[in-house]
Design a protein around this motif. Structure first.
Motif, PDB file in Angstrom:
ATOM      1  N   THR A   1      -7.754  24.359 -84.445  1.00 49.29           N
ATOM      2  CA  THR A   1      -8.474  25.147 -85.490  1.00 49.29           C
ATOM      3  C   THR A   1      -9.696  24.397 -86.076  1.00 49.29           C
ATOM      4  O   THR A   1      -9.613  23.068 -86.274  1.00 49.29           O
ATOM      5  CB  THR A   1      -7.651  25.627 -86.540  1.00 49.29           C
ATOM      6  OG1 THR A   1      -8.201  26.117 -87.642  1.00 49.29           O
ATOM      7  CG2 THR A   1      -6.741  24.225 -87.289  1.00 49.29           C
ATOM      8  N   ASP A   2     -10.748  24.939 -86.512  1.00 48.10           N
ATOM      9  CA  ASP A   2     -11.839  24.329 -87.268  1.00 48.10           C
ATOM     10  C   ASP A   2     -11.596  24.716 -88.782  1.00 48.10           C
ATOM     11  O   ASP A   2     -12.442  24.142 -89.527  1.00 48.10           O
ATOM     12  CB  ASP A   2     -13.225  24.587 -86.822  1.00 48.10           C
ATOM     13  CG  ASP A   2     -13.718  26.111 -87.096  1.00 48.10           C
ATOM     14  OD1 ASP A   2     -12.667  26.708 -87.863  1.00 48.10           O
ATOM     15  OD2 ASP A   2     -14.815  26.335 -86.691  1.00 48.10           O
ATOM     16  N   THR A   3     -10.492  25.341 -89.246  1.00 45.08           N
ATOM     17  CA  THR A   3     -10.542  25.763 -90.614  1.00 45.08           C
ATOM     18  C   THR A   3      -9.017  25.587 -91.100  1.00 45.08           C
ATOM     19  O   THR A   3      -8.316  25.672 -90.132  1.00 45.08           O
ATOM     20  CB  THR A   3     -11.184  27.187 -90.705  1.00 45.08           C
ATOM     21  OG1 THR A   3     -10.908  27.576 -91.986  1.00 45.08           O
ATOM     22  CG2 THR A   3     -10.107  28.105 -90.017  1.00 45.08           C
TER      23      THR A   3
ATOM     24  N   THR B   1      -7.105  33.402 -94.442  1.00 48.79           N
ATOM     25  CA  THR B   1      -7.583  33.135 -93.185  1.00 48.79           C
ATOM     26  C   THR B   1      -6.464  33.161 -92.209  1.00 48.79           C
ATOM     27  O   THR B   1      -6.602  33.797 -91.145  1.00 48.79           O
ATOM     28  CB  THR B   1      -8.585  31.751 -93.093  1.00 48.79           C
ATOM     29  OG1 THR B   1      -9.449  31.816 -93.852  1.00 48.79           O
ATOM     30  CG2 THR B   1      -9.089  31.425 -91.832  1.00 48.79           C
TER      31      THR B   1
ATOM     32  N   PRO C   1      -8.316  21.684 -90.846  1.00 54.44           N
ATOM     33  CA  PRO C   1      -9.255  21.935 -90.140  1.00 54.44           C
ATOM     34  C   PRO C   1      -9.453  20.589 -89.047  1.00 54.44           C
ATOM     35  O   PRO C   1      -8.928  19.500 -89.387  1.00 54.44           O
ATOM     36  CB  PRO C   1     -10.371  21.745 -90.967  1.00 54.44           C
ATOM     37  CG  PRO C   1      -9.649  22.155 -92.292  1.00 54.44           C
ATOM     38  CD  PRO C   1      -8.334  21.465 -92.536  1.00 54.44           C
TER      39      PRO C   1
ATOM     40  N   THR D   1      -9.600  27.934 -79.854  1.00 52.14           N
ATOM     41  CA  THR D   1      -9.818  27.671 -81.404  1.00 52.14           C
ATOM     42  C   THR D   1      -9.898  28.846 -82.264  1.00 52.14           C
ATOM     43  O   THR D   1     -10.693  29.396 -82.156  1.00 52.14           O
ATOM     44  CB  THR D   1     -11.010  26.899 -81.372  1.00 52.14           C
ATOM     45  OG1 THR D   1     -11.097  25.746 -80.441  1.00 52.14           O
ATOM     46  CG2 THR D   1     -11.211  25.991 -82.679  1.00 52.14           C
TER      47      THR D   1
ATOM     48  N   THR E   1     -11.638  29.990 -85.617  1.00 53.38           N
ATOM     49  CA  THR E   1     -12.677  29.268 -86.300  1.00 53.38           C
ATOM     50  C   THR E   1     -12.853  30.249 -87.584  1.00 53.38           C
ATOM     51  O   THR E   1     -12.487  31.286 -87.779  1.00 53.38           O
ATOM     52  CB  THR E   1     -14.029  29.702 -85.744  1.00 53.38           C
ATOM     53  OG1 THR E   1     -14.304  31.246 -85.448  1.00 53.38           O
ATOM     54  CG2 THR E   1     -13.984  29.084 -84.281  1.00 53.38           C
ATOM     55  N   GLU E   2     -13.377  29.522 -88.673  1.00 54.85           N
ATOM     56  CA  GLU E   2     -13.702  30.005 -90.103  1.00 54.85           C
ATOM     57  C   GLU E   2     -14.502  31.268 -89.826  1.00 54.85           C
ATOM     58  O   GLU E   2     -14.630  32.275 -90.578  1.00 54.85           O
ATOM     59  CB  GLU E   2     -14.442  29.100 -90.906  1.00 54.85           C
ATOM     60  CG  GLU E   2     -14.595  29.629 -92.301  1.00 54.85           C
ATOM     61  CD  GLU E   2     -13.622  29.901 -93.100  1.00 54.85           C
ATOM     62  OE1 GLU E   2     -13.892  30.607 -94.086  1.00 54.85           O
ATOM     63  OE2 GLU E   2     -12.455  29.585 -92.801  1.00 54.85           O
ATOM     64  N   ALA E   3     -15.552  31.098 -88.949  1.00 61.03           N
ATOM     65  CA  ALA E   3     -16.608  32.021 -88.600  1.00 61.03           C
ATOM     66  C   ALA E   3     -16.054  33.336 -88.291  1.00 61.03           C
ATOM     67  O   ALA E   3     -16.467  34.455 -88.608  1.00 61.03           O
ATOM     68  CB  ALA E   3     -17.701  31.781 -87.663  1.00 61.03           C
ATOM     69  N   GLN E   4     -14.946  33.448 -87.606  1.00 56.71           N
ATOM     70  CA  GLN E   4     -14.229  34.651 -86.898  1.00 56.71           C
ATOM     71  C   GLN E   4     -13.096  35.255 -87.983  1.00 56.71           C
ATOM     72  O   GLN E   4     -12.933  36.386 -88.056  1.00 56.71           O
ATOM     73  CB  GLN E   4     -13.669  34.513 -85.413  1.00 56.71           C
ATOM     74  CG  GLN E   4     -13.058  35.905 -84.972  1.00 56.71           C
ATOM     75  CD  GLN E   4     -12.629  35.401 -83.554  1.00 56.71           C
ATOM     76  OE1 GLN E   4     -12.889  34.558 -82.956  1.00 56.71           O
ATOM     77  NE2 GLN E   4     -12.084  36.462 -82.786  1.00 56.71           N
TER      78      GLN E   4
END
Length: 743
Positions: A446-448, A459, A504, A679, A681-684
């Protein structure tokens, strides 16, 4: 007991400060009060089956947050408890709520993996939480009750209860040896239908109390209405008579029906007056109520019953960095690390109750009470963060390792098979949920931050809901069902409060997935009228934000997939505006109340077959099943329910889901495999997408509310760092007060 006429103390005692980012545990100071005047309470709450350390987000003294890579774990908790006891050998160790549930280790052993080490803590009084009933009445009674019936452990549950027995407890000097006083017992000989040897559950070696749970059908009529547990426990510390009264969670009947067979629950409000009078007649000078009703209800109870000195709260997973001083008219948050002000001392002397709560294994509470002739005249409260600075107790670490051994791959790379068999399932080798992988297997990244961290959109819940939607939508059988030609429309994720954080830039492990879904639901599917979907979601919002705290259920809002909502928590609901939802969109289009939508999520075994994830009224109910129960990536097909009627008959729960039912953890692993670089992601999945937006529906255009107004904080809470406003959201008069409500 409180003396309402006693003058305020001017002691101005300096309070110790245990909380700091750089806490040095060996340097914990002793109580600032004279030893013979102090009662020390140690509090551990809502441990949720967590045996080993994990990442966490902890709070600083000022309410800000910090991420820590390793927090909690039973070995660190034991160090904290040992150190406090070394400072005050008369300290009382209290524990409340959800002990035996919340991890893979506990789910696949019906809690035994947790009971073995918890029996080594020397708990003085325990009060169970709602999830302690999650393995059914037979397991609960055999584990926690000191009197009354001890039913045989059902055949399906023996597959789990047989994994750990008293013979599996290692003898560790000073912890589980004879000299330590450690005991381990299993009930297996109860007539007329004894549990086979080695298939019983590990009993609690500590007293368990709760005043608000009673026997009910299908037990014999002469037992109906009789208490299941003692309502209180009397203790003596430093010459002070202490009564510890227990209140368990009242929401069990709203959970899976299999949880509360033979049990009836109340709020405990009607019982408290008589119990308080009884403990006073027994000489109680200090009255402590430890309650799993949740912080909002516990504050209200403390406001209502002036004889309560301490309210130890659990269930809501908040942390009171500063203890709350609670009277009928006023609630004051004390400043952590500072002496009580003269006004706070005056409030205490005038009868205020002290209300405190800790959050899982990430904090241990220490409450030092200065007593004077049976009155609390001052106190010290510390929510001690259990972070990397606290060393693990070696003996407890060894005991925990013994419980973990069967869940970790051995030298041959293999893990001992574990099976979870819901009601009606009987063959552990071919049925039910199978665990055949090391819990530390890396399944993604994960990046978040992944943590249930917000009361509305989150999230982690976005990711969970999207995973179930995506995986079920790839099953070809779905589109073969008449009316389902367009596939799955929506999915949702339960608003559980528990689960490990993943920071993250970190790996996601199989262990993490099971802390997010530590129950054994089957992924299911049905179709619903739009009106039923929105009605259920309004009901859930009401349970989270009701201004009448006794109508709150607990838990937070659901995660939504392929859905967006605007809601008004400030001005609704009225009869003229229906519920709190202003608008729901599915697939970008406004919800059509008359249209039927295909909804996939999870089914609690034993529930009625019109349910999908707390939503009733569905039709064409079906399950997803794996071709190979050992292989989460094997083919998925649709399956009809094994039984559709008479699912619960007396104490018998029939099998409903197929033998190889798809579990949410299977879906999460498959979805992670499909993501770029595995991964999250925060974006998704981040909350910036606005799946749930709060608006002011009184103004033209339903414009979004400012962040400070979204859920009534900070004006509607004694502590703005709480995740959930304890007094609900909406107009004040919904709570029964008009212009006279003070917080």
């Amino acid at each position: 007991m409180k003396n309402l006429n006693k003058p305020a103390s001017d002691s101005g005692v300096l309070r110790k400060t245990l909380l700091s980012a750089a806490i040095s545990f060996c340097a914990i100071s002793s109580s600032a009060f004279a030893d013979d005047d102090v009662v020390t309470l140690i509090e551990m709450g809502d441990l949720h089956g967590t045996l080993v350390p994990h990442a966490a987000v902890l709070k600083n003294l000022d309410g800000s947050e910090r991420e820590v890579a390793s927090s909690g774990g039973l070995a660190r908790l034991k160090t904290v408890v040992n150190t406090i006891r070394a400072d005050n050998s008369e300290a009382v160790l209290l524990s409340t709520g959800d002990l035996t549930h919340g991890s893979a280790e506990t789910m696949f052993t019906v809690g035994d993996a947790m009971m073995v080490p918890m029996n080594a803590f020397g708990i003085d009084v325990y009060t169970p939480g709602n999830w302690d009933f999650g393995y059914g009445g037979a397991v609960f009674r055999n584990r926690f009750t000191s009197f009354g019936p001890k039913p045989t452990i059902p055949g399906n549950l023996r597959a789990m209860s047989g994994h750990i027995g008293c013979d599996d407890v290692p003898v560790i000097a000073g912890l589980t040896d004879e000299a330590s006083g450690y005991t381990c017992n299993e009930i297996t000989a109860t007539a007329p239908f004894p549990t086979p040897e080695g298939k019983g559950v590990i009993q609690a070696s500590f007293p368990t109390v709760a005043a608000n749970v009673y026997n009910a059908a299908p037990l014999p009529t002469f037992l109906h209405g009789k208490p299941v547990l003692p309502p209180f426990k009397m203790l003596n510390r430093n010459g002070t008579q202490i009564a510890v009264i227990g209140l368990t969670a009242s929401i069990v009947p709203q959970q899976a029906d299999a949880f509360n067979i033979g049990l009836r629950f109340t709020q405990g409000i009607e019982e408290l007056p008589g119990i308080i009078e009884q403990v006073k007649s027994l000489g109680a000078e200090l009255i402590v109520v430890q309650s799993e009703l949740g912080l909002p209800q516990n504050i209200k109870i403390a406001q209502t019953f002036e004889d309560i000195d301490v309210m130890y709260s659990a269930h809501t997973h908040e942390v009171t960095l500063g203890a709350l001083l609670v009277t009928e008219k006023k609630i004051t948050r004390t400043t952590p690390g500072e002496s009580l002000s003269r006004g706070e001392l005056r409030q205490l002397s005038n009868g205020a109750a002290i209300v405190v709560e800790t959050n899982r294994d990430m904090y241990v509470g220490r409450l030092d009470l200065e007593m004077n002739h049976g009155d609390v005249v001052d106190f010290d409260w510390e929510a001690i963060p259990v972070d990397e600075s606290i060393a693990e107790d070696p003996a407890m670490a060894e005991l925990v390792a013994a419980m973990e051994e069967d869940f970790i791959a051995g030298e041959d790379g293999l893990v001992k098979r574990h099976s979870f068999l819901p009601g009606g399932f009987l063959n552990p080798s071919t049925q039910g949920l199978q665990l055949v992988d090391d819990l530390d297997t890396v399944v993604g990244y994960t990046d978040t931050l992944l943590l249930r961290h917000h009361v509305l959109e989150d999230t982690l819940n976005n990711f969970l809901a999207d995973a179930i939607l995506d995986v079920t939508n790839t099953v070809p059988d779905v589109r073969d069902v008449p009316g389902w030609e367009n596939g799955v429309d929506i999915s949702m994720a339960n608003g559980f409060r528990f689960g490990n954080a993943v920071l993250p830039g970190s790996e996601i492990t199989l262990r993490d997935l099971y802390t997010w879904f530590p129950i054994a639901p089957a992924v299911n599917i049905a179709d619903f009228a739009g009106q039923s979907i929105e009605g259920s979601l309004n009901t859930i919002l009401g349970a989270v934000f009701n201004r009448n705290v006794f109508m709150q259920r607990g838990g937070w809002y659901l995660g939504l997939a392929n859905m967006e909502q605007t809601i008004d928590l400030k001005n609704r609901p009225f009869s003229s505006s229906s519920g709190r939802i202003v608008q729901t969109k599915i697939g970008g289009m406004p919800l059509d109340p008359g249209k039927r939508y295909v909804f996939a999520s999870c089914y609690g075994h034993g529930n009625a077959l019109d349910h999908v994830c707390r939503t009733g009224g569905g039709a064409n109910h079906k399950f997803f099943q794996l071709a190979d129960a050992d292989d989460y990536s094997s083919d998925i097909t649709l399956s009809e329910p094994v039984n559709k009627v008479g699912i619960i008959t007396g104490p018998v729960v029939k099998q409903v889901a197929p033998n190889n039912y798809l579990h949410p953890v299977h879906a999460l692993r498959r979805y992670l495999d499909s993501l770029t670089d595995n991964t999250v992601t925060e974006a998704q999945f981040g909350t910036g997408q606005g799946r749930v937006t709060t608006v002011d529906s009184k103004n033209p255009g339903n414009l979004p509310q400012a962040e400070s107004e979204q859920i009534g904080q900070p004006g509607n809470t004694p502590d703005a760092s709480f995740v959930q406003p304890p007094f609900g959201a909406g107009p004040d008069f919904f709570s029964g007060s008009i212009n006279n409500h003070s917080h």
